[in-house]
Design a protein around this motif. Structure first.
Motif, PDB file in Angstrom:
ATOM      1  N   ASP A 192     -12.499 -34.004 -71.695  1.00  0.00           N
ATOM      2  CA  ASP A 192     -13.010 -33.739 -73.037  1.00  0.00           C
ATOM      3  C   ASP A 192     -11.929 -33.309 -74.016  1.00  0.00           C
ATOM      4  OD1 ASP A 192     -15.648 -34.319 -72.408  1.00  0.00           O
ATOM      5  OD2 ASP A 192     -16.055 -32.292 -71.725  1.00  0.00           O
ATOM      6  N   ASN A 245     -25.223 -23.583 -75.846  1.00  0.00           N
ATOM      7  CA  ASN A 245     -25.046 -25.016 -75.622  1.00  0.00           C
ATOM      8  C   ASN A 245     -26.292 -25.708 -75.085  1.00  0.00           C
ATOM      9  OD1 ASN A 245     -21.967 -25.746 -75.860  1.00  0.00           O
ATOM     10  ND2 ASN A 245     -22.118 -23.682 -75.052  1.00  0.00           N
ATOM     11  N   THR A 292     -17.618 -29.922 -71.110  1.00  0.00           N
ATOM     12  CA  THR A 292     -16.972 -28.807 -71.783  1.00  0.00           C
ATOM     13  C   THR A 292     -17.924 -28.245 -72.829  1.00  0.00           C
ATOM     14  OG1 THR A 292     -14.808 -29.820 -71.466  1.00  0.00           O
ATOM     15  CG2 THR A 292     -14.957 -28.084 -73.118  1.00  0.00           C
ATOM     16  N   MET A 293     -18.184 -26.939 -72.748  1.00  0.00           N
ATOM     17  CA  MET A 293     -19.133 -26.313 -73.667  1.00  0.00           C
ATOM     18  C   MET A 293     -18.416 -25.679 -74.854  1.00  0.00           C
ATOM     19  SD  MET A 293     -22.004 -24.576 -71.225  1.00  0.00           S
ATOM     20  CE  MET A 293     -20.920 -23.558 -70.263  1.00  0.00           C
ATOM     21  N   THR A 294     -19.154 -25.507 -75.943  1.00  0.00           N
ATOM     22  CA  THR A 294     -18.616 -24.788 -77.087  1.00  0.00           C
ATOM     23  C   THR A 294     -18.589 -23.304 -76.760  1.00  0.00           C
ATOM     24  OG1 THR A 294     -20.789 -24.492 -78.092  1.00  0.00           O
ATOM     25  CG2 THR A 294     -19.556 -26.456 -78.729  1.00  0.00           C
ATOM     26  N   SER A 295     -17.936 -22.542 -77.599  1.00  0.00           N
ATOM     27  CA  SER A 295     -17.898 -21.096 -77.423  1.00  0.00           C
ATOM     28  C   SER A 295     -19.307 -20.530 -77.494  1.00  0.00           C
ATOM     29  CB  SER A 295     -17.031 -20.462 -78.521  1.00  0.00           C
ATOM     30  OG  SER A 295     -15.731 -20.979 -78.470  1.00  0.00           O
ATOM     31  N   ARG A 305     -27.999 -28.389 -77.474  1.00  0.00           N
ATOM     32  CA  ARG A 305     -27.122 -29.225 -78.318  1.00  0.00           C
ATOM     33  C   ARG A 305     -27.063 -30.630 -77.738  1.00  0.00           C
ATOM     34  NH1 ARG A 305     -22.496 -26.447 -81.388  1.00  0.00           N
ATOM     35  NH2 ARG A 305     -23.349 -24.384 -81.714  1.00  0.00           N
ATOM     36  N   ARG A 355     -18.144 -28.503 -81.107  1.00  0.00           N
ATOM     37  CA  ARG A 355     -19.070 -29.435 -80.455  1.00  0.00           C
ATOM     38  C   ARG A 355     -18.762 -29.492 -78.974  1.00  0.00           C
ATOM     39  NH1 ARG A 355     -17.527 -33.408 -84.825  1.00  0.00           N
ATOM     40  NH2 ARG A 355     -18.895 -32.811 -86.524  1.00  0.00           N
ATOM     41  N   ARG A 356     -19.778 -29.700 -78.174  1.00  0.00           N
ATOM     42  CA  ARG A 356     -19.564 -29.796 -76.736  1.00  0.00           C
ATOM     43  C   ARG A 356     -18.990 -31.161 -76.373  1.00  0.00           C
ATOM     44  NH1 ARG A 356     -25.180 -29.172 -73.837  1.00  0.00           N
ATOM     45  NH2 ARG A 356     -23.882 -29.713 -72.102  1.00  0.00           N
ATOM     46  N   TYR A 412     -22.315 -34.729 -79.255  1.00  0.00           N
ATOM     47  CA  TYR A 412     -21.067 -34.591 -78.516  1.00  0.00           C
ATOM     48  C   TYR A 412     -19.886 -34.867 -79.430  1.00  0.00           C
ATOM     49  CZ  TYR A 412     -23.991 -34.728 -74.398  1.00  0.00           C
ATOM     50  OH  TYR A 412     -24.944 -34.436 -73.463  1.00  0.00           O
ATOM     51  N   LYS A 413     -18.765 -34.312 -79.055  1.00  0.00           N
ATOM     52  CA  LYS A 413     -17.535 -34.505 -79.809  1.00  0.00           C
ATOM     53  C   LYS A 413     -16.900 -35.842 -79.436  1.00  0.00           C
ATOM     54  CE  LYS A 413     -13.194 -32.123 -80.620  1.00  0.00           C
ATOM     55  NZ  LYS A 413     -12.408 -30.965 -80.214  1.00  0.00           N
TER      56      LYS A 413
END
Length: 89
Positions: free
Chosen positions: A3, A59, A50-53, A62, A44-45, A65-66
């Motif tokens: 990611d 998350n 991989t998760m956002t903060s 959501r 964005r996840r 996705y990025k």
């Protein structure tokens, strides 16, 4: 990780300059990368987990996705496209 944001790297060898290599790199400035840069955190996840903060609850629902543009580049005409597995360039 899969990611991670995309980065274009160029390594140039010059036959006239022995023992010298020119290395250049630049992150692909996707909308997601610029948002992360502006916010100072991952906004964005990622498609591969991989998760956002903010942990799992931030998350959980959501669905966007990025676009990381980290798989391949394609030069077509006057344009350079950064590609990834999850969508359009």
């Amino acid at each position: 990780p899969f990611d991670a944001d995309g980065m274009i790297v160029a390594v140039t060898f010059d036959a006239h300059r022995k023992n010298e290599v020119l290395f250049r790199n630049k992150y692909v400035e996707t909308e997601g990368y610029l948002d992360d840069l502006r916010e100072g955190t991952m906004t964005r996840r990622g498609l591969f987990g991989t998760m956002t903060s903010g942990g799992i609850w931030n998350n959980a629902f959501r669905t966007s996705y990025k676009h990381v543009a980290n798989t391949h580049v394609l030069h077509a005409g006057e344009s350079l496209y950064a590609l990834w597995e999850g969508g359009l360039p």
